[in-house]
Write a protein that holds these residues in place. Structure first.
Motif, PDB file in Angstrom:
ATOM      1  N   VAL A  66      -6.166   4.288   6.217  1.00  0.00           N
ATOM      2  CA  VAL A  66      -6.574   3.160   5.384  1.00  0.00           C
ATOM      3  C   VAL A  66      -7.533   3.672   4.309  1.00  0.00           C
ATOM      4  O   VAL A  66      -8.512   4.369   4.617  1.00  0.00           O
ATOM      5  N   ARG A  78      -7.320  -1.139  -4.236  1.00  0.00           N
ATOM      6  CA  ARG A  78      -6.654  -0.330  -3.220  1.00  0.00           C
ATOM      7  C   ARG A  78      -7.512  -0.150  -1.969  1.00  0.00           C
ATOM      8  O   ARG A  78      -6.996   0.296  -0.939  1.00  0.00           O
ATOM      9  N   GLN A  81      -6.206  -0.699   1.731  1.00  0.00           N
ATOM     10  CA  GLN A  81      -4.746  -0.540   1.750  1.00  0.00           C
ATOM     11  C   GLN A  81      -4.321   0.487   2.796  1.00  0.00           C
ATOM     12  O   GLN A  81      -4.890   1.570   2.901  1.00  0.00           O
ATOM     13  N   ARG A  82      -3.317   0.138   3.599  1.00  0.00           N
ATOM     14  CA  ARG A  82      -2.716   1.073   4.542  1.00  0.00           C
ATOM     15  C   ARG A  82      -1.820   2.029   3.762  1.00  0.00           C
ATOM     16  O   ARG A  82      -1.040   1.596   2.903  1.00  0.00           O
ATOM     17  N   VAL A  83      -1.901   3.328   4.069  1.00  0.00           N
ATOM     18  CA  VAL A  83      -1.181   4.323   3.272  1.00  0.00           C
ATOM     19  C   VAL A  83      -0.646   5.449   4.151  1.00  0.00           C
ATOM     20  O   VAL A  83      -1.158   5.701   5.245  1.00  0.00           O
ATOM     21  N   PRO A 110       1.427   3.398  -0.435  1.00  0.00           N
ATOM     22  CA  PRO A 110       1.315   2.184   0.370  1.00  0.00           C
ATOM     23  C   PRO A 110       2.290   2.179   1.554  1.00  0.00           C
ATOM     24  O   PRO A 110       3.463   2.523   1.404  1.00  0.00           O
TER      25      PRO A 110
END
Length: 337
Positions: A66, A78, A81-83, A110
């Motif tokens: 994250v 951002r 944001q999960r990445v 993402p």
């Protein structure tokens, strides 16, 4: 924060768990709280032989987590944001074997909510390499999407490995008929679970005849993991103007080319590695892999053909030993919850 580092090349024992200050993202960078770190053969090879020019290095190219901070020039939206991450340790000292890492924002992609962190940490090197292998054929597409490989036959050599697994999934998502070659029943079950339409044991019977029965006109693309060992079989089943995309030479058997045979077939023999594939090819691969993830086309776990072999951060050295000993499936390091 906790991090794994090594200062000199060597065996897994050079890896050390240490406490380090929280890194600060620079311009164009993001900081990611790493949840899961993926381990690839490229990571163990880098640890064992690379001279990086850095005083110490945190290993691992791939991971998922994250975003918790951004540098100048990066959208503050951002944060949170999960990445999924790729090439984190490529030319940098900050890989994903740490509670936090910093890397260029475009290398944090993402991750949709329906895709778990295990999926994210299993992408990177395997999925992007598989994409490259499937998009270099003379008569094939340069990008993947549903229908892009309609009418084509893809042979995934070593279909139970991480790249072979991703190759099967991406090729099927793009519409190809997919054949996996494996060494035994256990790996046959994994290749089938990954989505291969046909699985051939290359150690039994006449594998070339079996593949030709499935694909009488020959195979369009071979995604090859052991070129020296498999070249004779590849040529026996390759169609004219077919492509052998080789991303490894497992076993290290020397490669001998029959030049005339290749000329008659108009073979394209494509060697590939992500580092030198070029930014345009990598960017296209990232976009296509992200689309496949959104479509649910790249699941992991034994039920999907890729068993997960897990280690806690403090046992990262054991994770490297597992990769080097040929563990079946994807080796992951659990970093934070």
């Amino acid at each position: 924060m906790k991090a794994i580092v090594h200062r000199d090349p060597g065996g897994p024992d050079v890896l050390e768990l240490v406490e380090r200050d929280l890194p600060t993202p620079g311009p164009g960078e993001v900081r990611v709280r790493v949840v899961v770190s993926g381990v690839n053969p490229a990571d163990t090879q880098a640890r064992s032989r690379a001279t990086t020019g850095f005083a110490e290095v945190t290993p691992h190219l791939d991971g998922a987590g994250v975003i918790d901070a951004v540098g100048a020039g990066v959208d503050e939206g951002r944060v949170g944001q999960r990445v999924w991450l790729f090439m984190a340790a490529a030319g940098r000292p900050t890989g994903t074997a740490a509670e936090f890492t910093v890397l260029p924002a475009e290398q944090a992609v993402p991750l949709p909510g329906e895709a778990g962190f295990d999926v994210g940490a299993s992408l990177g090197v395997p999925a992007l390499t598989a994409h490259r292998a499937l998009t270099v054929a003379e008569d094939g597409p340069r990008r993947l999407r549903p229908g892009a490989l309609d009418g084509m036959v893809v042979l995934a050599a070593g279909g139970a490995g991480a790249v072979g697994h991703a190759g099967i999934q991406l090729a099927r998502w793009a519409g190809a008929t997919v054949i996996g070659t494996v060494s035994g029943p256990e790996k046959a079950a994994l290749a089938t679970a990954a989505g291969a339409h046909h699985v051939v044991n290359y150690r039994e019977g006449d594998p070339a005849a079996e593949i030709r029965r499935i694909a009488p006109e020959g195979v369009d693309i071979v995604a090859e993991v052991a070129l020296g060992a498999n070249l004779a079989l590849d040529l026996a089943v390759l169609r004219r103007r077919g492509t052998i995309s080789t991303y490894a030479n497992d076993g290290g058997k020397p490669v001998e080319l029959d030049v005339l045979q290749h000329m008659v077939l108009n073979t394209r023999l494509q060697f590939l590695v992500l580092y030198t594939a070029g930014p345009e090819a990598r960017a296209g691969a990232v976009e296509d892999v992200a689309a496949a993830v959104r479509a649910g086309a790249l699941p992991v776990g034994e039920e999907h053909g890729l068993p997960l072999v897990r280690f806690p951060l403090e046992r990262t050295a054991d994770a490297h030993r597992a990769v080097e000993s040929g563990a079946v499936g994807k080796v992951l390091v659990d970093v934070t919850s």
